[in-house]
Write a protein that holds these residues in place. Structure first.
Motif, PDB file in Angstrom:
ATOM      1  N   THR A 347       0.510  -1.250  -0.130  1.00  0.00           N
ATOM      2  CA  THR A 347      -0.024  -0.152   0.057  1.00  0.00           C
ATOM      3  C   THR A 347       0.732   1.377   0.444  1.00  0.00           C
ATOM      4  O   THR A 347       2.646   1.013  -0.120  1.00  0.00           O
ATOM      5  CB  THR A 347      -1.145  -0.008   1.331  1.00  0.00           C
ATOM      6  N   ASN A 348       0.524   2.351   0.022  1.00  0.00           N
ATOM      7  CA  ASN A 348       1.242   3.468   0.108  1.00  0.00           C
ATOM      8  C   ASN A 348       1.372   4.239   1.148  1.00  0.00           C
ATOM      9  O   ASN A 348       0.913   3.682   2.389  1.00  0.00           O
ATOM     10  CB  ASN A 348       0.575   5.506  -0.367  1.00  0.00           C
ATOM     11  N   LYS A 353      -3.579   7.825  -0.092  1.00  0.00           N
ATOM     12  CA  LYS A 353      -2.898   7.740  -1.605  1.00  0.00           C
ATOM     13  C   LYS A 353      -3.382   6.347  -2.729  1.00  0.00           C
ATOM     14  O   LYS A 353      -3.045   5.804  -1.425  1.00  0.00           O
ATOM     15  CB  LYS A 353      -1.819   8.587  -1.852  1.00  0.00           C
ATOM     16  N   GLY A 354      -2.728   6.472  -3.279  1.00  0.00           N
ATOM     17  CA  GLY A 354      -3.072   4.858  -3.814  1.00  0.00           C
ATOM     18  C   GLY A 354      -1.308   4.430  -4.605  1.00  0.00           C
ATOM     19  O   GLY A 354      -0.653   5.302  -4.392  1.00  0.00           O
ATOM     20  N   LYS A 410      -4.500   4.968  -9.571  1.00  0.00           N
ATOM     21  CA  LYS A 410      -3.734   4.780  -7.769  1.00  0.00           C
ATOM     22  C   LYS A 410      -3.919   3.620  -7.656  1.00  0.00           C
ATOM     23  O   LYS A 410      -5.399   3.969  -6.971  1.00  0.00           O
ATOM     24  CB  LYS A 410      -3.966   6.416  -7.582  1.00  0.00           C
ATOM     25  N   MET A 411      -3.439   2.663  -7.153  1.00  0.00           N
ATOM     26  CA  MET A 411      -4.384   1.122  -6.772  1.00  0.00           C
ATOM     27  C   MET A 411      -4.723   1.371  -5.258  1.00  0.00           C
ATOM     28  O   MET A 411      -3.396   1.484  -4.497  1.00  0.00           O
ATOM     29  CB  MET A 411      -3.143   0.272  -7.729  1.00  0.00           C
ATOM     30  N   PRO A 412      -5.215   0.762  -4.752  1.00  0.00           N
ATOM     31  CA  PRO A 412      -5.495   0.832  -3.834  1.00  0.00           C
ATOM     32  C   PRO A 412      -4.335   0.082  -2.785  1.00  0.00           C
ATOM     33  O   PRO A 412      -4.121   0.499  -1.754  1.00  0.00           O
ATOM     34  CB  PRO A 412      -7.060   0.318  -3.744  1.00  0.00           C
ATOM     35  N   LYS A 413      -4.532  -1.416  -2.891  1.00  0.00           N
ATOM     36  CA  LYS A 413      -3.395  -1.692  -2.689  1.00  0.00           C
ATOM     37  C   LYS A 413      -2.894  -3.190  -3.620  1.00  0.00           C
ATOM     38  O   LYS A 413      -4.141  -3.696  -4.654  1.00  0.00           O
ATOM     39  CB  LYS A 413      -4.088  -3.015  -1.374  1.00  0.00           C
ATOM     40  N   ASP A 431     -11.324  -4.183  -5.311  1.00  0.00           N
ATOM     41  CA  ASP A 431     -10.566  -4.050  -5.593  1.00  0.00           C
ATOM     42  C   ASP A 431     -10.722  -4.205  -7.316  1.00  0.00           C
ATOM     43  O   ASP A 431     -10.065  -3.372  -7.820  1.00  0.00           O
ATOM     44  CB  ASP A 431      -8.551  -4.150  -5.027  1.00  0.00           C
ATOM     45  N   TYR A 434     -12.978  -1.519  -8.989  1.00  0.00           N
ATOM     46  CA  TYR A 434     -12.631  -0.518  -8.192  1.00  0.00           C
ATOM     47  C   TYR A 434     -11.690  -0.449  -9.737  1.00  0.00           C
ATOM     48  O   TYR A 434     -11.557   0.408 -11.061  1.00  0.00           O
ATOM     49  CB  TYR A 434     -10.892  -0.611  -7.427  1.00  0.00           C
TER      50      TYR A 434
END
Length: 998
Positions: A347-348, A353-354, A410-413, A431, A434
């Motif tokens: 993750t970020n 943020k992603g 911007k990928m969440p995880k 995800d 998304y």
């Protein structure tokens, strides 16, 4: 319509031309010690020893092996050969794949050695005995592609036009210089190779397992005849070939690993993993024609025309990480003993943020062609003298466009498991939803690249031979050869024109991005679902990509996309820099103009001691060659420094420069053969050889830069050189010892031991350029350029065996086996010189001063690396069957891992900024890194089965990559060899029909 016309024209009975049956060639070679007139290969086809041939007439696969074995047995030099099974039928789908069956020969599987991110289904570059210094010939004459190198792109050449391929491992003085690794001669047929009328047509269709849709067709046809006329005998031959290939390659990739902190522990974590899929379409066309005229028994002349055309296009959908590696956080991380991530969720570090990813649609196409027109005359005025003259003109062209359009996400995880044979990338349902929603994407960047090249060569030579009536001296040969070659390669300016559309860091946008959810920026995208990914073995989520039409629509589509930035800037009351299109010209860095002239003289004598208990024969000779090269170049100096106290002032300049380079080489050679019996023989070969630098390495362009860190007032002086016009050739002293037992017409065991000692190997080295400031003080500019900076060796052995088991009962007597094994050990030792000891990014410049052996992402360097493209071990194993109308082969090819390159696409970069680039802190930011990449062990099984319906018609099926092997790229880091890429191309199946006319 255009393609349909071509297919119909070929299928209707084209006048086609040259592919000599292996059996026909073997018969020709057994009858006379002279090559077919007009075919200037240097294989000695003297009659075989008594008892080594039977009167049984064989055809097809067995005949091809018999012909190839006779060439190897009777040649003056150390040579291996492959002959066509039938007219237009080499045993594989490309010349590159054919070559990998030969002991000591390996092929690359990446599209280019500088681009490990893309897989080549039919193979690419060729190495012989671990060395890529390979010369290519067509019928004994020099041949090349317009690619900045000196040899053919063998994948561009239609295999249907070939009668055979010869690979010389240790050249003699009469052979054209330039091959340290090996000399690869592609042979076509001549009309006088056949007794009279000969014609054949063939057609095939290939289906790719991963690439759904219609099968890819291939057609070829040949017709040849000879006539008695009042002005002598005349022969004509025409051969045409056309083939298509449509494949798909899926890939999973892991980004390089960086050192970060996880719960107080220093660990190595990639900034993400990614996946991609590439559709590849290739069209190959070939035309060959030959005319021969024999006005008398003493004179034969011939004219040949050869043209190969290659066109490819590939479209790719790829998602790849573009995050700050130090903004990555790992949850539930598991690590190996080396500290590298095994499992965990990325993750970020900022939960709002992603992880930055880009999703690109990329299309690339290339068109290449090579045209060869040659004339040959052989005159034998009496029983002693033979005079051969030869003229040749080659013209080669290529041009390419590479276009990429990308969205951002911007990928969440991202959850990774790197413990399996292929990485596992897992996403939960939220995800996946998304990722599949186009509204979560924004327009990120475009990138285009254009190149074009042309090369032309004219060559002429004369060879004279005098035959002795002497018990020891057989003949003396001497001759001269002149060449004149010009080449121009152009890359667009900028070469790879990356320009952001909307990025967080871009000025004027104030953080705003052109999201697809905004009606002003929506459309022209599609959600790609990656169906049947890795043949259904891997499940990856769907991703929104730009439409292919945007990548293909360059430049108009680019202009529209970059207008989105202007809209957002206007909204913010700011102005944005306009989009600048890549063009040819403007920057001399993109132009490489080379010319080269050579003059060669040689003398060689053949001898034999037949009265000894163990007869010895051979040849000894000396070749002298002088090379004169010229490069048009450019040198410039620029400064980004603001004049002030302590800042030296150097006057900027830019000037065109020309460079001339000349060198002379003496190349002695000795080949000896001892015949213990008619079937057992031993060879000793010694030769000096050279390999000239590629034109791409000789480019005369140098840029020197002065820059200042405004915080520390530290002045940096750096430079970059695209090439070095003063390079000398790589030279080698090479020795071969062989033992060869030919126990049947298609049965042999051979062992070859070799040692090549290399000098002046070309490497990149940090050198110093000096310029004065206005006060007369000299300043040293650290410049990286190619130099003759190392010596090395390649030594090892080759073991080969083939046999048909004729004494087995009944149908079992058709069984045969063929295998070879090669071991090569290499070493490279650098000359004394100045090399960068760490990797630093230069503020205000793109120059990276990289250590020769590569630099890790934490700034540490690696130890000495082996020679590139060299596998220590490789082998081929084939189970064959020939009995009655049936012929079959199951073949497996394998090579161990090999170093591809250092500092190549996707495995280099800089990882941050530092206020003091002159004093970088190892393990922190401002590290310029470039990793060595390796091709991992790889093996592939292929098979073929054919049935001869009657004397004229044959049907067959072929299969490539039966084992559905996965190709793996490794990247070298301080933690070891880490997995970079895994490629799956699936199986391919081909159905074939051949018809011979008599």
């Amino acid at each position: 319509m255009k393609h349909n016309f071509k297919k119909t024209a070929i299928a209707m009975g084209l006048a086609q031309m040259a592919l000599m049956l292996g059996a026909a060639q073997a018969q020709e070679q057994a009858q006379a010690p002279v090559q077919s007139t007009g075919n200037d290969a240097t294989v000695n086809t003297a009659a075989a020893p008594a008892g080594s041939m039977t009167s049984v007439v064989v055809t097809g696969q067995r005949a091809a092996l018999q012909s190839a074995q006779k060439i190897k047995q009777n040649a003056d030099e150390v040579v291996d050969s492959i002959a066509a099974d039938d007219i237009g039928k080499l045993p594989d789908r490309s010349v590159t794949e054919v070559l990998q069956r030969v002991s000591g020969v390996t092929i690359d599987r990446a599209m280019a050695r500088s681009d490990p991110d893309h897989f080549s289904v039919e193979g690419s570059g060729v190495s012989v005995r671990g060395l890529s210094y390979v010369r290519s010939e067509l019928n004994g004459r020099d041949s090349f592609s317009a690619n900045g190198g000196r040899s053919l792109n063998f994948e561009d050449v239609p295999p249907e036009l070939m009668a055979g391929v010869d690979i010389y491992k240790n050249p003699s003085a009469e052979q054209v210089e330039g091959a340290i690794g090996g000399l690869i001669n592609l042979r076509t047929a001549m009309p006088f190779d056949y007794k009279g009328f000969k014609a054949a047509i063939s057609g095939s269709a290939t289906h790719s397992e991963l690439r759904k849709g219609k099968a890819s067709p291939s057609y070829s046809g040949m017709v040849s005849n000879r006539w008695k006329t009042p002005i002598g005998e005349i022969g004509a031959l025409v051969d045409l070939a056309y083939s298509e290939s449509a494949t798909r390659t899926d890939a999973v990739q892991v980004e390089p690993y960086y050192q970060i902190q996880d719960n107080g522990r220093t660990v190595w974590v990639p900034k993400g993993a990614q996946w991609r899929s590439l559709n590849f379409d290739r069209t190959r066309e070939g035309a060959y024609g030959a005319l021969q005229w024999k006005p008398s028994s003493t004179l034969t002349t011939g004219l040949t025309f050869f043209k190969s055309k290659y066109k490819m296009q590939w479209d790719e959908q790829a998602i790849f990480g573009s995050a700050d590696p130090y903004a990555i956080k790992v949850t539930d991380g598991e690590y190996g003993d080396n500290g590298a991530l095994l499992k965990g969720t990325l993750t970020n570090t900022d939960p709002t943020k992603g992880i930055n990813f880009n999703n690109d649609t990329r299309t690339a196409w290339r068109k290449s062609d090579t045209t060869d027109i040659s004339w040959n005359a052989r005159w034998r005025p009496n029983d002693r003298w033979t005079i051969v003259t030869d003229l040749q003109k080659i013209r080669a062209n290529t041009r390419s466009v590479d276009s990429t359009v990308a969205t951002g996400l911007k990928m969440p995880k991202e959850q990774l498991d790197l413990t399996g044979s292929v990485p596992s990338i897992t996403f939960d349902a939220a995800d996946r939803a998304y990722l599949a929603n186009p509204n979560n994407y924004y327009w990120a960047f475009t990138m285009e690249h254009l190149d074009r090249a042309k090369a032309e060569s004219k060559a002429g030579k004369i060879d004279l031979k005098y035959d002795f009536d002497n018990p020891i001296l057989r003949d003396i040969r001497f001759g001269a050869r002149l060449t004149d070659r010009d080449s121009t390669t152009e890359n667009s300016n900028p070469s790879y024109n990356w320009q952001g559309i909307t990025q967080d860091w871009m000025g004027g946008l104030q953080g705003k991005l052109a999201y697809l959810g905004d009606p002003r920026f929506s459309g022209s995208t599609n959600v790609h679902s990656f169906k049947n990914f890795f043949n259904g073995k891997i499940d990856v989520p769907a991703v929104a990509f730009p439409d292919v039409s945007l990548a293909r629509g360059y430049p108009d589509s680019y202009a529209k996309l970059h207008s989105y930035r202007g809209i957002l800037c206007a909204e913010n009351g700011t102005t944005c820099d306009p989009w600048n299109q890549a063009t040819f010209g403007g920057d001399p860095k993109g132009i490489n103009q080379q010319s080269e002239k050579t003059k060669a003289l040689y003398a060689q004598t053949r001898f034999g001691f037949d009265d000894l208990k163990y007869p010895i024969d051979g040849n000894i000779g000396l070749r002298m060659v002088k090379t004169d090269s010229h490069a048009n170049g450019y040198t410039l100096f620029s400064s980004s420094a603001t004049p002030g106290p302590g800042i030296p002032v150097i006057v900027p300049y830019a000037r065109a420069e020309n460079f001339d380079n000349s060198y002379r080489n003496w190349l002695p050679s000795l080949n000896l053969r001892l015949k213990a019996t008619d079937t057992l023989q031993f060879r000793f070969a010694f030769a000096s050889a050279l390999s000239r630098p590629d034109p791409s390495q000789l480019q005369a362009y140098t840029k020197l830069t002065q820059s200042v860190d405004n915080n520390s007032q530290v002045v940096s002086y750096t430079g970059e050189a695209e090439g070095n016009p003063n390079l000398r050739p790589i030279t080698a002293k090479q020795v071969d010892l062989t033992a060869e037992w030919y126990f049947s017409p298609v049965g042999s065991i051979t062992l070859a031991v070799f040692n090549k000692r290399l000098k002046d190997v070309i490497v990149k080295q940090t050198t110093i350029n000096r310029l004065p400031d206005t006060a007369g003080v000299m300043h040293d500019f650290t410049t990286t350029s190619p130099v003759n900076g190392a010596k090395g060796r390649a030594r090892g052995f080759e073991l080969a065996y083939q046999q048909y088991f004729d004494k087995l009962p009944g149908a079992w007597s058709g069984l045969g086996i063929q295998g070879n094994f090669t071991f090569v050990d290499s070493e490279r030792t650098l000359y004394n010189g100045v090399y960068s000891q760490y990797c630093t990014a230069t503020t205000g410049a793109a120059n990276l001063n990289l250590n020769l052996n590569g630099c890790d992402t934490n700034g540490t360097t690696f130890g000495n690396l082996p020679l590139e493209n060299l596998s220590r071990q490789s082998y081929n194993l084939a189970l064959m069957y020939d009995k009655g109308p049936w012929s079959a082969r199951m073949a497996y090819n394998w090579r161990s891992k090999s170093l591809q390159a250092v500092n190549v696409s996707g495995t280099n970069g800089t990882d941050g900024t530092d206020t003091n680039p002159a004093s970088p802190t190892v393990g922190q930011h401002n590290v310029a890194w470039g990793l060595p990449t390796w091709a991992d062990d790889y093996g592939q099984a292929d098979a073929s089965l054919s049935y001869k319906i009657n004397d004229r018609m044959q049907i067959g099926i072929e299969a490539q990559n039966l084992t559905d092997s996965k190709y793996k790229i490794l990247m070298q880091q301080s933690t070891g060899l880490m997995g970079r890429s895994w490629f799956s191309s699936g199986r391919r199946y081909t159905a074939r029909l051949t018809y011979n006319f008599e």
